[in-house]
Motif scaffolding. Sequence first.
Motif, PDB file in Angstrom:
ATOM      1  N   PHE A 108       0.875  -1.177   0.000  1.00 20.52           N
ATOM      2  CA  PHE A 108       0.000   0.000   0.000  1.00 20.52           C
ATOM      3  C   PHE A 108       0.911   1.225   0.000  1.00 20.52           C
ATOM      4  N   HIS A 109       0.843   1.998  -1.080  1.00 18.14           N
ATOM      5  CA  HIS A 109       1.731   3.144  -1.229  1.00 18.14           C
ATOM      6  C   HIS A 109       0.980   4.428  -0.880  1.00 18.14           C
ATOM      7  N   LEU A 110       1.260   4.969   0.316  1.00 12.58           N
ATOM      8  CA  LEU A 110       0.623   6.201   0.770  1.00 12.58           C
ATOM      9  C   LEU A 110       1.600   7.359   0.917  1.00 12.58           C
ATOM     10  N   ALA A 111       2.904   7.095   0.941  1.00 13.89           N
ATOM     11  CA  ALA A 111       3.883   8.154   1.188  1.00 13.89           C
ATOM     12  C   ALA A 111       3.758   9.255   0.138  1.00 13.89           C
ATOM     13  N   ALA A 112       3.723  10.514   0.598  1.00 14.99           N
ATOM     14  CA  ALA A 112       3.536  11.637  -0.328  1.00 14.99           C
ATOM     15  C   ALA A 112       3.802  12.954   0.387  1.00 14.99           C
ATOM     16  N   GLN A 113       4.032  13.992  -0.409  1.00 18.29           N
ATOM     17  CA  GLN A 113       3.918  15.365   0.081  1.00 18.29           C
ATOM     18  C   GLN A 113       2.470  15.721  -0.179  1.00 18.29           C
ATOM     19  N   ALA A 114       1.678  15.828   0.874  1.00 19.78           N
ATOM     20  CA  ALA A 114       0.229  15.816   0.724  1.00 19.78           C
ATOM     21  C   ALA A 114      -0.458  17.156   0.948  1.00 19.78           C
ATOM     22  N   LEU A 115       0.284  18.246   1.040  1.00 22.53           N
ATOM     23  CA  LEU A 115      -0.323  19.538   1.349  1.00 22.53           C
ATOM     24  C   LEU A 115      -0.239  20.494   0.166  1.00 22.53           C
ATOM     25  N   VAL A 116      -1.386  21.069  -0.215  1.00 16.27           N
ATOM     26  CA  VAL A 116      -1.436  21.988  -1.350  1.00 16.27           C
ATOM     27  C   VAL A 116      -0.541  23.196  -1.108  1.00 16.27           C
ATOM     28  N   ARG A 117      -0.649  23.804   0.055  1.00 12.40           N
ATOM     29  CA  ARG A 117       0.135  25.018   0.328  1.00 12.40           C
ATOM     30  C   ARG A 117       1.629  24.738   0.317  1.00 12.40           C
ATOM     31  N   ASP A 118       2.054  23.605   0.860  1.00  9.78           N
ATOM     32  CA  ASP A 118       3.471  23.265   0.844  1.00  9.78           C
ATOM     33  C   ASP A 118       3.974  23.069  -0.582  1.00  9.78           C
ATOM     34  N   SER A 119       3.091  22.651  -1.476  1.00  8.58           N
ATOM     35  CA  SER A 119       3.521  22.430  -2.864  1.00  8.58           C
ATOM     36  C   SER A 119       3.860  23.738  -3.565  1.00  8.58           C
ATOM     37  N   TYR A 120       3.261  24.850  -3.125  1.00  8.28           N
ATOM     38  CA  TYR A 120       3.622  26.161  -3.663  1.00  8.28           C
ATOM     39  C   TYR A 120       4.994  26.600  -3.142  1.00  8.28           C
ATOM     40  N   VAL A 121       5.307  26.223  -1.914  1.00 13.82           N
ATOM     41  CA  VAL A 121       6.587  26.595  -1.306  1.00 13.82           C
ATOM     42  C   VAL A 121       7.725  25.747  -1.872  1.00 13.82           C
ATOM     43  N   ASP A 122       7.464  24.454  -2.066  1.00 13.96           N
ATOM     44  CA  ASP A 122       8.499  23.535  -2.532  1.00 13.96           C
ATOM     45  C   ASP A 122       7.955  22.648  -3.652  1.00 13.96           C
ATOM     46  N   PRO A 123       7.777  23.200  -4.856  1.00 14.43           N
ATOM     47  CA  PRO A 123       7.255  22.389  -5.958  1.00 14.43           C
ATOM     48  C   PRO A 123       8.199  21.263  -6.364  1.00 14.43           C
ATOM     49  N   VAL A 124       9.501  21.515  -6.332  1.00 14.25           N
ATOM     50  CA  VAL A 124      10.457  20.483  -6.733  1.00 14.25           C
ATOM     51  C   VAL A 124      10.379  19.283  -5.786  1.00 14.25           C
ATOM     52  N   GLY A 125      10.350  19.568  -4.480  1.00 15.48           N
ATOM     53  CA  GLY A 125      10.223  18.489  -3.511  1.00 15.48           C
ATOM     54  C   GLY A 125       8.916  17.735  -3.663  1.00 15.48           C
ATOM     55  N   THR A 126       7.851  18.469  -3.988  1.00 18.17           N
ATOM     56  CA  THR A 126       6.546  17.844  -4.173  1.00 18.17           C
ATOM     57  C   THR A 126       6.547  16.890  -5.356  1.00 18.17           C
ATOM     58  N   TYR A 127       7.071  17.344  -6.489  1.00 17.93           N
ATOM     59  CA  TYR A 127       7.105  16.477  -7.676  1.00 17.93           C
ATOM     60  C   TYR A 127       8.057  15.305  -7.488  1.00 17.93           C
ATOM     61  N   SER A 128       9.213  15.552  -6.875  1.00 13.54           N
ATOM     62  CA  SER A 128      10.174  14.464  -6.715  1.00 13.54           C
ATOM     63  C   SER A 128       9.635  13.374  -5.791  1.00 13.54           C
ATOM     64  N   THR A 129       8.891  13.775  -4.761  1.00 11.79           N
ATOM     65  CA  THR A 129       8.296  12.785  -3.850  1.00 11.79           C
ATOM     66  C   THR A 129       7.113  12.079  -4.493  1.00 11.79           C
ATOM     67  N   ASN A 130       6.178  12.860  -5.040  1.00 12.52           N
ATOM     68  CA  ASN A 130       4.913  12.280  -5.504  1.00 12.52           C
ATOM     69  C   ASN A 130       5.012  11.566  -6.843  1.00 12.52           C
ATOM     70  N   VAL A 131       5.945  11.996  -7.682  1.00  8.38           N
ATOM     71  CA  VAL A 131       6.088  11.358  -8.999  1.00  8.38           C
ATOM     72  C   VAL A 131       7.261  10.374  -8.993  1.00  8.38           C
ATOM     73  N   ILE A 132       8.472  10.881  -8.782  1.00  7.43           N
ATOM     74  CA  ILE A 132       9.640  10.005  -8.802  1.00  7.43           C
ATOM     75  C   ILE A 132       9.592   9.001  -7.655  1.00  7.43           C
ATOM     76  N   GLY A 133       9.113   9.457  -6.488  1.00  5.50           N
ATOM     77  CA  GLY A 133       8.980   8.537  -5.358  1.00  5.50           C
ATOM     78  C   GLY A 133       8.040   7.385  -5.672  1.00  5.50           C
ATOM     79  N   THR A 134       6.928   7.693  -6.323  1.00  4.62           N
ATOM     80  CA  THR A 134       5.991   6.637  -6.715  1.00  4.62           C
ATOM     81  C   THR A 134       6.631   5.686  -7.716  1.00  4.62           C
ATOM     82  N   MET A 135       7.378   6.242  -8.678  1.00  5.76           N
ATOM     83  CA  MET A 135       8.079   5.392  -9.635  1.00  5.76           C
ATOM     84  C   MET A 135       9.074   4.477  -8.923  1.00  5.76           C
ATOM     85  N   ASN A 136       9.762   5.006  -7.913  1.00  9.80           N
ATOM     86  CA  ASN A 136      10.706   4.183  -7.159  1.00  9.80           C
ATOM     87  C   ASN A 136      10.009   3.008  -6.484  1.00  9.80           C
TER      88      ASN A 136
END
Length: 367
Positions: A87-115
């Motif tokens: 069960f894959h739940l790990a994520a950067q899950a906050l909308v507001r944080d994604s505005y502050v750190d978009p790179v971290g958000t994409y790397s966790t939610n996209v590349i992390g999921t691929m990993n």
Amino acid sequence: MQFRNLFNGVYAGKKVFVTGHTGFKGSWLVYWLKKMGAEVTGYSLQPQSEPNHFSSLFLDINSIIGDIRDTELLGKTIAEKKPEIVFHLAAQALVRDSYVDPVGTYSTNVIGTMNVLEACRASESVRAIVAITTDKVYQNREWWWGYREVDELGGYDPYSSSKACAEIMIASYRNSFFNLAEYGKSHNILLSSVRAGNVIGGGDWARDRLIPDIMRSCSHKETVVIRSPHATRPWQHVLECLSGYLTVGQHLLLEQRDFATAFNFGPPPEGSLCVEEVVRKVKKYWAAIAYEIQSSEKNPHEARFLSLDCSKAHSMLKWHPTWDLETTFERTVQWYKNFYTINTVSTAEDLALYVEKAAQGGLPWTM
């Protein structure tokens, strides 16, 4: 209640791997899995708040502190623990944080999921993957009807679009590496994605979420500021979507390939309320709550209305919500009230009441 018999007893004795187990939904999920007799390994960052739900449960599980972007540790852990389902739940899950750190958000939610998918693909033990995304994966047109699993994916903010990217990638892996026509031949993995949003319940202390903000302010005897009073969302208890995730996992473990697809999980139409109505309802169950509304055009963009069409889950999975809206708010507020006023955690009580109510309603996963 015999928890081991839930979901046809499929989780009893199973090796289960949960990413994001120290988070809000993840901690509820590993608690439920343990109650059903699963051998659970969690893989996640340290809890992101203090207090936090995971630490308050004192669970006897294999808890690995790690980042899903750490391909070496993630792959090594899955190879060593040999889970049958992930069960894959790990994520950067906050909308507001994604505005502050978009790179971290994409790397966790996209590349992390691929990993995670790659680690599962390299594993000889994994047979099923349930990837959790969000209701925000849809290209939101502010419709007053629910989005279906076949509707267009998209996302205005970095968080939403990162999750839509993850969904596109999940579909690609399902076609390319976990192709249903090749199941049992070139591979033995079934992959599903599940979408839910605005999940509430005891033990969530994330910043910039309505219920945690209210409860945290109340515990400090402060007035909570409500920034988007007219934003309307579907509200459901965390156990509702988890029962859906576990149902999907059950079908995948039973090698039913038709269930290797995407599913929405949400409340009925009456479960959609605007933020101000939600605040009034929770105040009914804890009079000490104080709030004021300060609408501002300076807030980052967030959807004003979003709901899901869950017909597919109703039809294919025979999944239906268990608690009505009043029970959802009552149990959620009572959890926090017990925590802050008498220093007790009501997770076990909530799960027992939820399962009992679902059994009374004849839901298939209780049989």
